[in-house]
Design an enzyme around this catalytic site. Structure first.
Site, PDB file in Angstrom:
ATOM      1  N   PHE A 107       0.807  -1.223   0.000  1.00  0.00           N
ATOM      2  CA  PHE A 107       0.000   0.000   0.000  1.00  0.00           C
ATOM      3  C   PHE A 107       0.840   1.272   0.000  1.00  0.00           C
ATOM      4  CE2 PHE A 107       0.489  -1.302   4.460  1.00  0.00           C
ATOM      5  CZ  PHE A 107       1.008  -0.153   5.024  1.00  0.00           C
ATOM      6  N   ARG A 155      -3.701   8.537  20.906  1.00  0.00           N
ATOM      7  CA  ARG A 155      -4.001   7.368  20.057  1.00  0.00           C
ATOM      8  C   ARG A 155      -5.391   6.808  20.364  1.00  0.00           C
ATOM      9  NH1 ARG A 155      -0.835   5.394  15.940  1.00  0.00           N
ATOM     10  NH2 ARG A 155      -1.294   3.306  16.626  1.00  0.00           N
ATOM     11  N   HIS A 173      -2.954  10.936  11.448  1.00  0.00           N
ATOM     12  CA  HIS A 173      -1.842  10.111  11.915  1.00  0.00           C
ATOM     13  C   HIS A 173      -1.497  10.513  13.334  1.00  0.00           C
ATOM     14  CE1 HIS A 173       2.168   8.398  12.350  1.00  0.00           C
ATOM     15  NE2 HIS A 173       2.552   9.596  12.780  1.00  0.00           N
TER      16      HIS A 173
END
Length: 145
Positions: A53, A81, A111
């Site tokens: 990917f 997170r 991210h």
């Protein structure tokens, strides 16, 4: 280190994502918007270079502007997170950023560094000029014991 990916910026989600970190009580230490150069992205995602990917990830990250940020506070990496949700948005709980705004893992909207060590490395890549040092004693007194 957190980055709001290209599709999220274009979808107008930047403010909402920042708002969630601010409301949690984290302190913004650095922020910039940029079209990420290929060299920066290759350094950032070096551990993924051999994955099938990777070309798609690179194309997606270069398809538009990215907002890079550094948030500081107690357990900012670990709790951040959790706020983001699972990497695969379909496995992310409602109420998380990915759970609320993303469907496809290939267009993952944000991210977040996976460890303090990774965060320090990524901050060095994205913010070679450093971050802003400041205190906010009144706010921190409302958040921390």
């Amino acid at each position: 280190m957190y980055s709001i990916r290209a599709g999220s910026v274009e979808r107008g989600l930047t403010g909402e994502i920042i708002k969630r970190f601010e409301q949690r009580g984290y302190k913004l230490a650095a922020i910039k918007i940029l079209k990420a150069p290929e060299t920066l992205l290759k350094a950032h995602y070096a551990d993924l270079a051999g994955k099938p990917f990777f070309p798609h990830l690179m194309a997606y990250m270069q398809s538009g502007p990215v907002v890079a940020m550094v948030w500081e506070g107690k357990e900012a990496v670990k709790t951040g997170r959790v706020m983001l949700g699972a990497t695969n948005p379909l496995a992310s709980a409602p109420g998380t950023i990915r759970g609320d705004y993303s469907i496809d893992i290939g267009h993952n909207i944000v991210h977040g560094s996976d460890s303090v060590e990774s965060a320090n490395k990524e901050i060095g890549l994205w913010f070679p000029e450093g971050v802003v040092e400041y205190t906010r004693p009144h706010v921190d007194a409302l958040i921390y014991e």
